[in-house]
Write an enzyme that holds these catalytic residues in place. Sequence first.
Site, PDB file in Angstrom:
ATOM      1  N   GLU A 161       0.864  -1.178   0.000  1.00  0.00           N
ATOM      2  CA  GLU A 161       0.000   0.000   0.000  1.00  0.00           C
ATOM      3  C   GLU A 161       0.901   1.230   0.000  1.00  0.00           C
ATOM      4  OE1 GLU A 161      -3.548  -0.272   1.932  1.00  0.00           O
ATOM      5  OE2 GLU A 161      -3.928   1.877   1.996  1.00  0.00           O
ATOM      6  N   ASN A 204      -3.750  -1.838   7.140  1.00  0.00           N
ATOM      7  CA  ASN A 204      -5.027  -2.386   6.670  1.00  0.00           C
ATOM      8  C   ASN A 204      -4.831  -3.893   6.566  1.00  0.00           C
ATOM      9  OD1 ASN A 204      -6.353   0.169   6.255  1.00  0.00           O
ATOM     10  ND2 ASN A 204      -5.042   0.421   4.466  1.00  0.00           N
ATOM     11  N   LYS A 284      -4.901  -0.390  13.478  1.00  0.00           N
ATOM     12  CA  LYS A 284      -5.695   0.642  12.807  1.00  0.00           C
ATOM     13  C   LYS A 284      -7.142   0.221  13.008  1.00  0.00           C
ATOM     14  CE  LYS A 284      -6.707   2.625   8.238  1.00  0.00           C
ATOM     15  NZ  LYS A 284      -6.209   2.907   6.882  1.00  0.00           N
ATOM     16  N   GLU A 288     -11.107   4.530   8.358  1.00  0.00           N
ATOM     17  CA  GLU A 288     -11.260   4.266   6.937  1.00  0.00           C
ATOM     18  C   GLU A 288     -11.894   2.893   6.668  1.00  0.00           C
ATOM     19  OE1 GLU A 288      -7.300   5.109   5.351  1.00  0.00           O
ATOM     20  OE2 GLU A 288      -7.864   7.209   5.142  1.00  0.00           O
ATOM     21  N   ASP A 367      -3.054  14.251   6.620  1.00  0.00           N
ATOM     22  CA  ASP A 367      -2.483  13.014   6.098  1.00  0.00           C
ATOM     23  C   ASP A 367      -1.215  13.271   5.287  1.00  0.00           C
ATOM     24  OD1 ASP A 367      -2.246  10.353   5.613  1.00  0.00           O
ATOM     25  OD2 ASP A 367      -3.888  10.207   4.182  1.00  0.00           O
ATOM     26  N   GLU A 395       3.905   9.272  -0.418  1.00  0.00           N
ATOM     27  CA  GLU A 395       2.555   9.195  -0.981  1.00  0.00           C
ATOM     28  C   GLU A 395       2.092  10.516  -1.585  1.00  0.00           C
ATOM     29  OE1 GLU A 395      -0.401   7.813   1.801  1.00  0.00           O
ATOM     30  OE2 GLU A 395      -2.057   8.203   0.426  1.00  0.00           O
TER      31      GLU A 395
HETATM   32  C1  GCU Z   1      -3.679   7.284   4.050  1.00  0.00           C
HETATM   33  C2  GCU Z   1      -3.363   6.376   2.901  1.00  0.00           C
HETATM   34  C3  GCU Z   1      -3.968   5.017   3.109  1.00  0.00           C
HETATM   35  C4  GCU Z   1      -3.553   4.468   4.459  1.00  0.00           C
HETATM   36  C5  GCU Z   1      -3.935   5.450   5.549  1.00  0.00           C
HETATM   37  C6  GCU Z   1      -3.439   5.054   6.931  1.00  0.00           C
HETATM   38  O1  GCU Z   1      -5.019   7.634   4.029  1.00  0.00           O
HETATM   39  O2  GCU Z   1      -3.821   6.935   1.714  1.00  0.00           O
HETATM   40  O3  GCU Z   1      -3.509   4.186   2.071  1.00  0.00           O
HETATM   41  O4  GCU Z   1      -4.143   3.237   4.710  1.00  0.00           O
HETATM   42  O5  GCU Z   1      -3.356   6.685   5.272  1.00  0.00           O
HETATM   43  O6  GCU Z   1      -2.491   5.669   7.397  1.00  0.00           O
HETATM   44  O7  GCU Z   1      -3.997   4.178   7.549  1.00  0.00           O
END
Ligand code: GCU
Length: 681
Positions: A161, A204, A284, A288, A367, A395
């Site tokens: 990711e 994730n 986490k 999200e 972010d 990123e």
């Molecule tokens: C950002 C990122 C995601 C990541 C998230 C996180 O939003 O774009 O890909 O999972 O950060 O830090 O959990």
Amino acid sequence: FVTNSYHCWLQYRKIENANQYSDIPSSIGVAGNTAIIDSAARELQYALKSMLDVDSTVQPYTSNESSIVLGTYESVNLNNYGISPKLFDDLNEEGYLLKTTEDNRQVLLIGKTDRGALYAAFHFLRILQQEESLLGLEIVEAPKNQLRMMNQWDNMNGSIERGYSGKSIFFNGNDFSKDVTRIKDYARLLSSVGVNAISINNVNVWDVETKLLTEEFLPKVKEVANILRSYGITTYLSINYASPIELGNLPTADPLDKEVGKWWARKAEEIYSYIPDFGGFVVKADSEGRPGPFTYGRGHVEGANVLARALQPFNGKVVWRCFVYNCLQDWRDRKTDRARAAYDNFKPLDGRFLDNVILQIKNGPMDFQVREPISPLVGAMKETNQVVEFQIAQEYTGQQKDVCYLVPQWKEVLDFDTYSDGEGSTVKSIVDGSRYNYSHSGIAAVSNIGNDINWTGNTLAQANLYGFGRLTWNPDLSTETITNEWIQFTFGSDPTVAGAVEDILLQSWRTYENYTAPLGVGWMVNPDHHYGPNVEGYEYSKWGTYHFADRDGIGVDRTIETGTGYAGQYFGSNAERYNSLEDCPDELLLFFHHVPYSHKLHSGVTVIQHIYNTHFQGVEEVETFIKSWNELEGKVENWVFENVKERLQLQLENAKEWRDRINTYFYRKSGIADEKNRTIY
Ligand code: GCU
């Protein structure tokens, strides 16, 4: 196909002026029999051969022979050298003494523990590689931060990711990689800069990764942990909060459910039966779309503490991420503000987490944008362990196509005065644990490596990995020191090369900022993949990351009186400064205030003119990078030359696209022309 850039800063380049080291001992006396001491001995042997063409032998330590002594203050009799072991009383577990005796016949690399000895060995090799004198050396050092952690965002299918440098070195095909060479070399790179912990899978946690906690994969986690341990690195796993359901077949993962608590306790026991020094979990949760305690009607305290209780008998830790926000915002609602979220969610919970819970806070409230204020949560919880999180992976800062050297940004973060405990309450004094006596704290970062031959896509991005480690070891190191070390270890000491690379690196963050989103407003990127400009990409999406540009003005009103109130989350004078239109620093103006395009900055130019100026300037700066890089042809390894050259071309295209889209957008919105009449499409 071996290239120097594979070895990054551990190339151990041949030392031209080797005479000064002609009496360097060729025997390595090893006191202690641990995997870490063994790694240190092998590293010394390899490096001495490579730099000085010395064939050294490794043997058990004896006090009267000329040797490089590698051991701990308990395994080496320090009285033989007139050193009092008391010297070590004040040093933390990872500290060391590096000393050369007067006759230069002994080099002492003495750790408080074997980790310290390994760090001493790497330090000694840095001194050699910098061709500094060994005479009369006496260095006592210890890391400032306790937890110096790398977060891999690697998935078990081999993807990463936000990875911009190939595939995972840990996983492929929904399993662990068979070849562990890269893992071992990565461990060497990390430990050479003092990183002492790593979570090996993405935050994730999808289906297969959830099973990392089971007997199917734990034997393999153990193998990787063994490799990492031999370089002083502790292994962590990111976990799925719904594991009790998915692995344990329980009807719920409610942290207050008795069976759930028992399940986690048994799971911890099982993990520790494989890996007795397992670090713990990175979590986490409720973020999200990932499950967390909210899913079961509970809060973060209950959520984290159930895990903490399970890990506590084994000294394990819960690293609980604070990246929790409402990602389904209604644009009409001007009070909901993603920037506020971490503070709003966690600040009221201060003092309620168990002692082996550590909150991990992203350095900015949004972010990892090129410019954000420092998260107001840092320092705001005096009774809760904290770790700050950086993103080495670029990123939002050019994805390792564009050069963006982030050490200057991280320095600013660490030096920022939060005023949480009066003047001088810098971020670094909070995360090193000293200010509030945290029992666990430090710095974590999202890694930028993959299986590309040079690890980081753009070879210059290696400097971010190096810099993160060094800065985390000691936040007081200057940017210049860190940068020059990396350049010398990577490219040697040709002053033309060093000068050019240094100029590019030190300018690159500012340059990236110049051609992208202006004055702290952030975003304006293409949704999803986050590369390249898209001014309204997130403006009409539900993720709550707006800039509110219209024909009259731009920026987010986060003031206390008329805005979201975010500015009020800061302490004292920071709150006043950010809240005030007059005092707010230019580079964050649009983060805190909505202003007309004609608003005059402290720099003397208007907002709209600033946008035009910086965007033209950013492109010109990239052109300068290209010019100075091209002069290095033949002076750096050809492969590296071509790699950076190619990336700089991509960066130039990117910068031009940003310039043109941003300039055109704001010209059309505002109707105000560029004073200098440059081309705006
Ligand atoms: C950002 C990122 C995601 C990541 C998230 C996180 O939003 O774009 O890909 O999972 O950060 O830090 O959990």
